[in-house]
Design a protein around this motif. Structure first.
Motif, short mmCIF file in Angstrom:
data_model
loop_
_atom_site.label_atom_id
_atom_site.label_comp_id
_atom_site.label_asym_id
_atom_site.label_seq_id
_atom_site.Cartn_x
_atom_site.Cartn_y
_atom_site.Cartn_z
N UNK A 152 0.84 -1.20 0.00
CA UNK A 152 0.00 0.00 0.00
C UNK A 152 0.88 1.25 0.00
N UNK A 211 2.41 1.90 -3.39
CA UNK A 211 1.46 2.48 -4.34
C UNK A 211 1.19 3.94 -3.99
N UNK A 212 1.09 4.23 -2.68
CA UNK A 212 0.82 5.60 -2.26
C UNK A 212 2.00 6.51 -2.64
N UNK A 252 4.21 6.03 -5.04
CA UNK A 252 4.39 6.23 -6.48
C UNK A 252 3.25 7.09 -7.04
N UNK A 253 2.08 7.04 -6.44
CA UNK A 253 1.00 7.90 -6.95
C UNK A 253 1.21 9.35 -6.52
N UNK A 281 -0.92 8.94 6.56
CA UNK A 281 -1.55 10.25 6.73
C UNK A 281 -2.77 10.39 5.83
N UNK A 282 -3.62 11.36 6.15
CA UNK A 282 -4.82 11.51 5.35
C UNK A 282 -4.49 12.03 3.95
N UNK A 309 -1.32 11.89 1.84
CA UNK A 309 0.08 11.46 1.72
C UNK A 309 0.95 12.44 0.92
#
Lengths: 123, 425
Positions: B6, B9-10, B12-13, B53-54, B56
């Protein structure tokens, strides 16, 4: 009693999953769905396409305005949804306009294409 | 999904927006990249412990900026070092975040970052490599694999590109509307270059190079999220989705090209097509046509045809005619002739391509297409000559093999014609 379960997540993050991760997640979800199908508890399941493919019809005037992109108002809540099988976005927008006439006032309709649809679970 | 997956992915996005914002602070690509790396390391340490975090992206920008400032202080040794706690204790980062960026900040930041990568002084291959490294965050090894070069060569290419950009300077002023539109057009062209690097790969190269197509699609989605009402960006994303949707059907088991009309349409990607079609519809509503939209509309007509014979060639002819006006090019006329051959016959198509000989004489596809028309008109000797030229000019084994199929069929037909008695039996 019927319930809908609406799925929220950060689409950029989900979109950054590798194909393997995405497939693995779908397999795990299918296992949950299969169980529900056996119990006769599962209705339609849909996976929506990214919000970049969405269009929003904003009510509040005689002629509702069409905005590119998803519904972005935080003061309004999701109150219902329709699924329509149409040939084009324009046709879907026409239907949304008819709905707006029938239910005037404020509010919006987000028109978002569907990626996957299973009328009775992922079977 | 595991925590680490997760977080991966967070990260890289969030990368394009975070690196773009850090570039605005530090005005230097290397510093921005390092700051982002630092922030990622801290995220990997902090997020599993404290939960993600809300926002990222904002977290990474904030932490990355502090880390880079810290690094500058450490090297200059002028100011007292802040205690590590002050930086790594990030529990209230979000509450105290003064720099909560809204969409319009991100918009110009990301556009600037991409625009820096497609600096006109850089050759196309360097633009693409730089964008994949800096914006998409692919490793040098991944990019080298996609470009079929050694890692060392790719490393050098990227370093050279960065050097050129550092010398040229990054444009920091907030762009005006005209400037913004120009940047967006340059960036869109670069994204399409990334796509074509993957798309034009031959069958054997596909597995290594197809990720370039996915990456280009991801970049276009990012652009469209930031520029929601730009019909050409919708067109670009739609065009790439509709072309990439055919990926599985474009080559046979031996890696040879399968023509559009011979492709097994059940192997087209059923997720990409509806997204592409929806985007074409969205774009056309704006009534501000552009080359990407027209090309996407052509791809959409192919995608909508359940069988090759259902294709609306009349409409495709009209769209190509529109494209010819927008972007006059002999290659577009050559493509248009295919639609003409379906609607008005091989002679009309041949008449259309003959005048292109001077400009396209060294283009393998010109001779391939011309040969096919000649063949259909029964001018076999001329057809064979055209196919021979095409094979001589082919860029890849798959292209040559594809033309050879025509030649083989020609030979077989000739052989059959010489033995009419045997054929009758």
């Amino acid at each position: 009693m019927l319930y809908t379960i609406l799925c929220y997540n950060q689409e950029e993050v989900v979109g950054a999953w590798t194909k393997e991760e995405d497939d693995a997640c779908m397999v795990r979800l299918k296992a949950v769905q299969d169980d529900l199908v056996k119990q006769g508890k599962l209705g339609p399941v849909a996976r929506l396409l990214p919000t970049t493919a969405a269009t929003t019809l904003r009510k509040g005037s005689d002629d509702p305005i069409v905005i590119d992109g998803p519904f972005a108002e935080t003061k309004e809540q999701l109150l219902g949804f329709y699924m329509v099988d149409v040939a084009s976005l324009d046709e879907a927008l026409d239907i949304a306009r008819d709905l707006a006439v029938a239910n005037p006032g404020v509010g919006s309709y987000e028109i978002r294409p569907v990626q996957l649809f299973f009328p009775n679970g992922n079977t | 999904m595991t925590d680490i997956a997760w977080i991966d992915a967070a990260l890289s996005s969030a990368r394009p927006q975070a690196v773009a914002a850090l570039l605005r602070y530090f005005r230097d690509l290397d510093t921005a990249e390092e700051a982002f790396q630092d922030a990622c390391l801290r995220a990997l340490k902090n997020w599993p412990k404290n939960g993600p975090p809300r926002d990222p992206t904002a977290w990474l920008i904030f932490v990355g900026r502090n880390a880079a400032i810290d690094r500058v202080r450490k090297t200059s040794r002028q100011t007292e070092l802040p205690s590590d706690e002050a930086i790594s204790d990030l529990d209230d980062v979000e509450a105290g975040m003064a720099e909560r960026l809204d969409n319009s900040d991100y918009r110009d930041d990301v556009l600037r970052l991409l625009f820096v990568c497609c600096h006109p002084e850089l050759p196309a291959t360097q633009q693409i490599a730089l964008a994949l490294r800096i914006v998409s965050g692919l490793s040098v090894a991944q990019i080298a694999r996609a470009f079929l070069v050694s890692e060392a060569a790719m490393e050098q290419r990227i370093t050279r590109a960065k050097g050129r950009i550092a010398k040229a300077g990054v444009p920091f002023e907030a762009p005006g509307p005209v400037e913004r539109a120009q940047r967006l057009a340059a960036v869109a062209a670069m994204v399409y270059l990334v796509f074509n690097e993957g798309y034009s790969a031959s069958g054997g190269e596909q597995p290594a190079r197809a990720p370039l197509c996915d990456e280009a699609i991801r970049l276009a989605r990012l652009l469209l999220r930031l520029f929601q009402a730009e019909p050409e960006i919708m067109g670009l994303l739609a065009l790439m989705l509709l072309q990439h949707a055919r990926r599985e059907a474009r080559f046979d088991a031996d890696g040879e090209i399968v023509l559009l009309e011979d492709q097994d349409r059940t192997r087209w990607n059923r997720k990409m097509i509806p997204e592409g079609l929806a985007l074409v519809d969205k774009a056309l509503r704006h009534r501000r046509p552009g080359p990407y939209q027209v090309q996407a509309a052509i791809a959409a007509l192919h995608a909508r045809a359940a069988r090759a014979e259902d294709t609306d060639w009349q409409e495709i002819d009209i769209l190509y005619a529109t494209l010819e006006v927008m972007q006059p090019s002999p290659v577009i006329t050559l493509n248009r002739s295919v639609a003409v051959s379906k609607t008005r016959g091989a002679q009309a198509a041949l008449d259309m391509v003959e005048p292109l000989a001077a400009k396209l004489g060294n283009y393998f596809n010109f001779h391939g297409v011309r040969g096919a028309y000649l063949l259909r008109l029964g001018r076999q000797a001329e057809a064979r000559e055209a196919f021979d030229r095409a094979i001589a000019l082919a860029n890849s084994a798959a292209e040559a093999a594809h033309i050879r199929q025509h030649l083989d069929r020609l030979m077989k037909d000739n052989a059959a014609a010489e033995k009419p008695a045997a054929a009758k039996k």
